[in-house]
Design a protein around this motif. Sequence first.
Motif, PDB file in Angstrom:
ATOM      1  N   GLN A   1       7.538 -34.578 -70.136  1.00  6.95           N
ATOM      2  CA  GLN A   1       8.069 -34.153 -68.837  1.00  6.95           C
ATOM      3  C   GLN A   1       7.398 -34.869 -67.592  1.00  6.95           C
ATOM      4  OE1 GLN A   1       7.902 -30.072 -67.964  1.00  6.95           O
ATOM      5  NE2 GLN A   1       8.173 -30.308 -65.791  1.00  6.95           N
ATOM      6  N   ARG A   2       8.462 -35.449 -66.788  1.00  2.00           N
ATOM      7  CA  ARG A   2       8.156 -36.028 -65.570  1.00  2.00           C
ATOM      8  C   ARG A   2       7.596 -35.265 -64.567  1.00  2.00           C
ATOM      9  NH1 ARG A   2       9.873 -37.363 -60.582  1.00  2.00           N
ATOM     10  NH2 ARG A   2       9.527 -39.556 -59.762  1.00  2.00           N
ATOM     11  N   ILE A   3       6.314 -35.616 -63.916  1.00  2.00           N
ATOM     12  CA  ILE A   3       5.722 -34.491 -62.852  1.00  2.00           C
ATOM     13  C   ILE A   3       6.114 -35.045 -61.510  1.00  2.00           C
ATOM     14  CG2 ILE A   3       3.998 -34.102 -64.757  1.00  2.00           C
ATOM     15  CD1 ILE A   3       1.933 -35.690 -62.615  1.00  2.00           C
ATOM     16  N   PRO A   4       5.885 -34.064 -60.604  1.00  2.00           N
ATOM     17  CA  PRO A   4       6.090 -34.546 -59.291  1.00  2.00           C
ATOM     18  C   PRO A   4       5.454 -35.940 -58.637  1.00  2.00           C
ATOM     19  CG  PRO A   4       5.883 -32.284 -59.191  1.00  2.00           C
ATOM     20  CD  PRO A   4       5.395 -32.679 -60.562  1.00  2.00           C
ATOM     21  N   SER A   5       6.180 -36.682 -57.977  1.00  2.00           N
ATOM     22  CA  SER A   5       5.760 -37.858 -57.777  1.00  2.00           C
ATOM     23  C   SER A   5       4.201 -37.737 -56.679  1.00  2.00           C
ATOM     24  CB  SER A   5       6.659 -38.792 -56.765  1.00  2.00           C
ATOM     25  OG  SER A   5       6.747 -38.029 -55.490  1.00  2.00           O
ATOM     26  N   GLU A   6       3.661 -38.745 -56.409  1.00  2.00           N
ATOM     27  CA  GLU A   6       2.338 -38.730 -55.483  1.00  2.00           C
ATOM     28  C   GLU A   6       2.813 -38.106 -54.239  1.00  2.00           C
ATOM     29  OE1 GLU A   6       0.348 -42.405 -55.000  1.00  2.00           O
ATOM     30  OE2 GLU A   6      -0.215 -42.667 -57.089  1.00  2.00           O
ATOM     31  N   ASN A   7       3.980 -38.597 -53.651  1.00  2.00           N
ATOM     32  CA  ASN A   7       4.306 -38.045 -52.287  1.00  2.00           C
ATOM     33  C   ASN A   7       4.854 -36.628 -52.376  1.00  2.00           C
ATOM     34  OD1 ASN A   7       3.974 -40.340 -50.973  1.00  2.00           O
ATOM     35  ND2 ASN A   7       6.086 -41.294 -51.457  1.00  2.00           N
ATOM     36  N   GLU A   8       5.411 -36.082 -53.225  1.00  3.09           N
ATOM     37  CA  GLU A   8       5.720 -34.735 -53.492  1.00  3.09           C
ATOM     38  C   GLU A   8       4.600 -33.904 -53.748  1.00  3.09           C
ATOM     39  OE1 GLU A   8       9.827 -34.862 -55.982  1.00  3.09           O
ATOM     40  OE2 GLU A   8       8.373 -35.674 -57.020  1.00  3.09           O
ATOM     41  N   LEU A   9       3.561 -34.495 -54.393  1.00  2.00           N
ATOM     42  CA  LEU A   9       2.253 -33.488 -54.455  1.00  2.00           C
ATOM     43  C   LEU A   9       1.618 -33.436 -53.061  1.00  2.00           C
ATOM     44  CD1 LEU A   9       1.081 -34.954 -58.171  1.00  2.00           C
ATOM     45  CD2 LEU A   9       1.986 -32.549 -57.503  1.00  2.00           C
ATOM     46  N   ASN A  10       1.556 -34.670 -52.461  1.00  2.00           N
ATOM     47  CA  ASN A  10       1.077 -34.807 -51.124  1.00  2.00           C
ATOM     48  C   ASN A  10       1.617 -33.384 -50.481  1.00  2.00           C
ATOM     49  OD1 ASN A  10       0.023 -37.367 -51.856  1.00  2.00           O
ATOM     50  ND2 ASN A  10       1.374 -38.219 -50.643  1.00  2.00           N
TER      51      ASN A  10
ATOM     52  N   THR B   1      -5.060 -39.450 -66.179  1.00  2.00           N
ATOM     53  CA  THR B   1      -4.415 -40.387 -66.847  1.00  2.00           C
ATOM     54  C   THR B   1      -5.278 -41.235 -67.859  1.00  2.00           C
ATOM     55  OG1 THR B   1      -2.459 -41.108 -65.349  1.00  2.00           O
ATOM     56  CG2 THR B   1      -3.201 -42.822 -66.786  1.00  2.00           C
ATOM     57  N   ALA B   2      -6.432 -41.213 -67.049  1.00  2.00           N
ATOM     58  CA  ALA B   2      -7.702 -41.915 -68.078  1.00  2.00           C
ATOM     59  C   ALA B   2      -8.206 -40.890 -69.079  1.00  2.00           C
ATOM     60  CB  ALA B   2      -8.969 -42.054 -67.179  1.00  2.00           C
ATOM     61  N   ASP B   3      -7.822 -39.486 -68.733  1.00  2.00           N
ATOM     62  CA  ASP B   3      -8.262 -38.456 -69.518  1.00  2.00           C
ATOM     63  C   ASP B   3      -7.291 -38.380 -70.832  1.00  2.00           C
ATOM     64  OD1 ASP B   3     -10.635 -37.997 -68.282  1.00  2.00           O
ATOM     65  OD2 ASP B   3      -9.880 -36.168 -67.435  1.00  2.00           O
ATOM     66  N   GLY B   4      -6.227 -39.066 -70.654  1.00  2.00           N
ATOM     67  CA  GLY B   4      -5.248 -39.181 -71.900  1.00  2.00           C
ATOM     68  C   GLY B   4      -4.062 -37.842 -71.558  1.00  2.00           C
ATOM     69  N   LEU B   5      -4.197 -37.255 -70.574  1.00  2.00           N
ATOM     70  CA  LEU B   5      -3.236 -36.065 -70.237  1.00  2.00           C
ATOM     71  C   LEU B   5      -2.107 -36.538 -69.655  1.00  2.00           C
ATOM     72  CD1 LEU B   5      -6.044 -33.475 -69.154  1.00  2.00           C
ATOM     73  CD2 LEU B   5      -4.720 -33.531 -71.359  1.00  2.00           C
ATOM     74  N   LEU B   6      -1.970 -37.736 -68.836  1.00  2.00           N
ATOM     75  CA  LEU B   6      -0.905 -37.992 -68.396  1.00  2.00           C
ATOM     76  C   LEU B   6      -0.525 -39.524 -68.505  1.00  2.00           C
ATOM     77  CD1 LEU B   6      -1.129 -36.714 -64.612  1.00  2.00           C
ATOM     78  CD2 LEU B   6      -0.054 -35.955 -66.442  1.00  2.00           C
ATOM     79  N   ILE B   7       0.760 -39.927 -68.225  1.00  2.00           N
ATOM     80  CA  ILE B   7       1.100 -41.289 -68.708  1.00  2.00           C
ATOM     81  C   ILE B   7       1.713 -41.653 -67.454  1.00  2.00           C
ATOM     82  CG2 ILE B   7       2.368 -43.032 -70.018  1.00  2.00           C
ATOM     83  CD1 ILE B   7       2.124 -41.174 -72.549  1.00  2.00           C
ATOM     84  N   ARG B   8       1.357 -42.996 -66.858  1.00  2.00           N
ATOM     85  CA  ARG B   8       2.044 -43.393 -65.454  1.00  2.00           C
ATOM     86  C   ARG B   8       2.752 -44.720 -66.072  1.00  2.00           C
ATOM     87  NH1 ARG B   8      -1.527 -42.868 -60.419  1.00  2.00           N
ATOM     88  NH2 ARG B   8       0.420 -41.868 -59.782  1.00  2.00           N
ATOM     89  N   VAL B   9       4.202 -44.617 -65.630  1.00  2.00           N
ATOM     90  CA  VAL B   9       4.906 -45.569 -65.982  1.00  2.00           C
ATOM     91  C   VAL B   9       5.516 -46.154 -64.532  1.00  2.00           C
ATOM     92  CG1 VAL B   9       7.163 -46.058 -67.034  1.00  2.00           C
ATOM     93  CG2 VAL B   9       6.004 -44.400 -67.984  1.00  2.00           C
ATOM     94  N   ALA B  10       5.287 -47.635 -64.448  1.00  2.00           N
ATOM     95  CA  ALA B  10       5.428 -48.312 -63.169  1.00  2.00           C
ATOM     96  C   ALA B  10       7.091 -48.270 -62.917  1.00  2.00           C
ATOM     97  CB  ALA B  10       4.925 -49.826 -63.298  1.00  2.00           C
ATOM     98  N   GLY B  11       7.179 -47.933 -61.727  1.00  3.23           N
ATOM     99  CA  GLY B  11       8.677 -47.906 -61.396  1.00  3.23           C
ATOM    100  C   GLY B  11       9.530 -46.360 -61.637  1.00  3.23           C
ATOM    101  N   LYS B  12       8.803 -45.598 -62.674  1.00 10.17           N
ATOM    102  CA  LYS B  12       9.500 -44.687 -63.194  1.00 10.17           C
ATOM    103  C   LYS B  12       8.889 -43.094 -62.959  1.00 10.17           C
ATOM    104  CE  LYS B  12      12.227 -46.744 -66.423  1.00 10.17           C
ATOM    105  NZ  LYS B  12      13.726 -46.385 -66.555  1.00 10.17           N
ATOM    106  N   GLY B  13       7.653 -43.067 -62.869  1.00 12.44           N
ATOM    107  CA  GLY B  13       6.962 -41.906 -62.640  1.00 12.44           C
ATOM    108  C   GLY B  13       5.758 -41.638 -63.371  1.00 12.44           C
ATOM    109  N   THR B  14       5.147 -40.528 -63.279  1.00  9.30           N
ATOM    110  CA  THR B  14       3.885 -39.856 -64.005  1.00  9.30           C
ATOM    111  C   THR B  14       4.684 -38.893 -64.940  1.00  9.30           C
ATOM    112  OG1 THR B  14       2.784 -40.380 -62.239  1.00  9.30           O
ATOM    113  CG2 THR B  14       1.671 -39.011 -63.905  1.00  9.30           C
ATOM    114  N   TYR B  15       4.246 -38.959 -66.342  1.00  8.33           N
ATOM    115  CA  TYR B  15       4.702 -37.982 -67.202  1.00  8.33           C
ATOM    116  C   TYR B  15       3.315 -37.458 -67.937  1.00  8.33           C
ATOM    117  CZ  TYR B  15       9.102 -40.459 -66.441  1.00  8.33           C
ATOM    118  OH  TYR B  15      10.115 -41.021 -66.197  1.00  8.33           O
TER     119      TYR B  15
END
Length: 88
Positions: free
Chosen positions: A34-43, A61-75
């Motif tokens: 699932q895509r999570i809110p963007s950095e700006n939305e979380l701000n 992300t480093a802990d392996g819980l999230l995946i960041r996709v450039a131009g798409k968002g964080t999942y």
Amino acid sequence: MTDVLERDSSVPLYLQLEEILLAKITSGEWAPDQRIPSENELNRIYGLSRMTVRGVLNKLTADGLLIRVAGKGTYVAPRKISAVSPAY
């Protein structure tokens, strides 16, 4: 765990945010892939600086819980399948 940051707490805001996001992932509120809110939305939601939010997202992300996709968002990362090797 509440979704509100306690600004007068001795716990740093970035750690509070990390706990909130971690709770959303582990509870299933945010499902794998699932895509999570963007950095700006979380701000806006939490009233934190972009750098603070980015740091927390980078750690998760480093802990392996999230995946960041450039131009798409964080999942939310897909659940890991734990394979147990047979003992021979």
